[in-house]
Motif scaffolding. Sequence first.
Motif, PDB file in Angstrom:
ATOM      1  N   SER A 163      40.871  62.085  85.214  1.00  0.00           N
ATOM      2  CA  SER A 163      41.574  63.224  85.797  1.00  0.00           C
ATOM      3  C   SER A 163      41.392  64.516  84.997  1.00  0.00           C
ATOM      4  O   SER A 163      41.763  65.591  85.462  1.00  0.00           O
ATOM      5  CB  SER A 163      43.063  62.909  85.923  1.00  0.00           C
ATOM      6  OG  SER A 163      43.606  62.641  84.638  1.00  0.00           O
ATOM      7  N   ASN A 164      40.795  64.432  83.801  1.00  0.00           N
ATOM      8  CA  ASN A 164      40.526  65.607  82.979  1.00  0.00           C
ATOM      9  C   ASN A 164      39.639  66.563  83.783  1.00  0.00           C
ATOM     10  O   ASN A 164      38.651  66.138  84.379  1.00  0.00           O
ATOM     11  CB  ASN A 164      39.823  65.148  81.693  1.00  0.00           C
ATOM     12  CG  ASN A 164      39.406  66.277  80.793  1.00  0.00           C
ATOM     13  OD1 ASN A 164      38.552  67.074  81.144  1.00  0.00           O
ATOM     14  ND2 ASN A 164      39.988  66.306  79.615  1.00  0.00           N
ATOM     15  N   PRO A 165      39.963  67.874  83.822  1.00  0.00           N
ATOM     16  CA  PRO A 165      39.177  68.820  84.615  1.00  0.00           C
ATOM     17  C   PRO A 165      37.687  68.825  84.287  1.00  0.00           C
ATOM     18  O   PRO A 165      36.845  68.880  85.196  1.00  0.00           O
ATOM     19  CB  PRO A 165      39.816  70.175  84.294  1.00  0.00           C
ATOM     20  CG  PRO A 165      41.204  69.847  83.863  1.00  0.00           C
ATOM     21  CD  PRO A 165      41.123  68.510  83.191  1.00  0.00           C
ATOM     22  N   GLN A 166      37.336  68.758  83.002  1.00  0.00           N
ATOM     23  CA  GLN A 166      35.927  68.733  82.630  1.00  0.00           C
ATOM     24  C   GLN A 166      35.270  67.433  83.087  1.00  0.00           C
ATOM     25  O   GLN A 166      34.136  67.431  83.550  1.00  0.00           O
ATOM     26  CB  GLN A 166      35.768  68.908  81.125  1.00  0.00           C
ATOM     27  CG  GLN A 166      34.322  69.017  80.690  1.00  0.00           C
ATOM     28  CD  GLN A 166      34.169  69.241  79.198  1.00  0.00           C
ATOM     29  OE1 GLN A 166      35.142  69.347  78.470  1.00  0.00           O
ATOM     30  NE2 GLN A 166      32.943  69.310  78.738  1.00  0.00           N
ATOM     31  N   ALA A 167      35.994  66.324  82.967  1.00  0.00           N
ATOM     32  CA  ALA A 167      35.471  65.029  83.409  1.00  0.00           C
ATOM     33  C   ALA A 167      35.220  65.056  84.917  1.00  0.00           C
ATOM     34  O   ALA A 167      34.181  64.578  85.385  1.00  0.00           O
ATOM     35  CB  ALA A 167      36.449  63.920  83.048  1.00  0.00           C
ATOM     36  N   LYS A 168      36.163  65.618  85.663  1.00  0.00           N
ATOM     37  CA  LYS A 168      35.991  65.723  87.120  1.00  0.00           C
ATOM     38  C   LYS A 168      34.769  66.567  87.466  1.00  0.00           C
ATOM     39  O   LYS A 168      33.990  66.206  88.340  1.00  0.00           O
ATOM     40  CB  LYS A 168      37.234  66.347  87.755  1.00  0.00           C
ATOM     41  CG  LYS A 168      38.362  65.405  87.972  1.00  0.00           C
ATOM     42  CD  LYS A 168      39.479  66.124  88.701  1.00  0.00           C
ATOM     43  CE  LYS A 168      40.553  65.172  89.129  1.00  0.00           C
ATOM     44  NZ  LYS A 168      41.595  65.835  89.909  1.00  0.00           N
ATOM     45  N   ALA A 169      34.621  67.695  86.789  1.00  0.00           N
ATOM     46  CA  ALA A 169      33.502  68.595  87.064  1.00  0.00           C
ATOM     47  C   ALA A 169      32.154  67.935  86.808  1.00  0.00           C
ATOM     48  O   ALA A 169      31.177  68.214  87.499  1.00  0.00           O
ATOM     49  CB  ALA A 169      33.629  69.854  86.221  1.00  0.00           C
ATOM     50  N   LEU A 170      32.105  67.032  85.823  1.00  0.00           N
ATOM     51  CA  LEU A 170      30.855  66.354  85.474  1.00  0.00           C
ATOM     52  C   LEU A 170      30.715  64.984  86.130  1.00  0.00           C
ATOM     53  O   LEU A 170      29.760  64.267  85.859  1.00  0.00           O
ATOM     54  CB  LEU A 170      30.725  66.239  83.952  1.00  0.00           C
ATOM     55  CG  LEU A 170      30.590  67.576  83.225  1.00  0.00           C
ATOM     56  CD1 LEU A 170      30.606  67.372  81.724  1.00  0.00           C
ATOM     57  CD2 LEU A 170      29.318  68.290  83.650  1.00  0.00           C
ATOM     58  N   GLY A 171      31.677  64.623  86.966  1.00  0.00           N
ATOM     59  CA  GLY A 171      31.602  63.348  87.678  1.00  0.00           C
ATOM     60  C   GLY A 171      31.821  62.141  86.793  1.00  0.00           C
ATOM     61  O   GLY A 171      31.367  61.040  87.117  1.00  0.00           O
ATOM     62  N   TYR A 172      32.517  62.315  85.654  1.00  0.00           N
ATOM     63  CA  TYR A 172      32.740  61.192  84.743  1.00  0.00           C
ATOM     64  C   TYR A 172      33.600  60.115  85.392  1.00  0.00           C
ATOM     65  O   TYR A 172      34.614  60.390  86.017  1.00  0.00           O
ATOM     66  CB  TYR A 172      33.427  61.658  83.450  1.00  0.00           C
ATOM     67  CG  TYR A 172      33.864  60.505  82.569  1.00  0.00           C
ATOM     68  CD1 TYR A 172      32.945  59.840  81.769  1.00  0.00           C
ATOM     69  CD2 TYR A 172      35.181  60.070  82.569  1.00  0.00           C
ATOM     70  CE1 TYR A 172      33.333  58.769  80.978  1.00  0.00           C
ATOM     71  CE2 TYR A 172      35.577  59.003  81.778  1.00  0.00           C
ATOM     72  CZ  TYR A 172      34.655  58.361  80.989  1.00  0.00           C
ATOM     73  OH  TYR A 172      35.045  57.293  80.213  1.00  0.00           O
TER      74      TYR A 172
END
Length: 102
Positions: free
Chosen positions: A34-43
């Motif tokens: 759910s981390n915004p950076q993780a979401k942006a990178l498709g983690y």
Amino acid sequence: MTTNRRQFMKVSVASVAALATAKVAYAQPMLEESNPQAKALGYVDDVNKVDTGKFPKYKQGQLCSNCQLYTAKSDNAGTCTAFPGKLVAGNGWCNLWVKKPG
């Protein structure tokens, strides 16, 4: 200033305790999907959850654990230069995946 054995032992015990505490204080948390950076990178923390429609770059066999950006810290987690201060799952994946050389 002279130091006797008793003072040396007190300082040694205090130093060891401080080092042990410092190691615990710097324990890194796992990266949340759910981390915004993780979401942006498709983690995702499990490659079986990769949305291949949204991230067509994903290919079978790509894992965080075999990515150039990953450094193992345990059998199932490690650090990633894309997510400083967090641990990522070795069985995870993100859109920045780069094959390790060799």
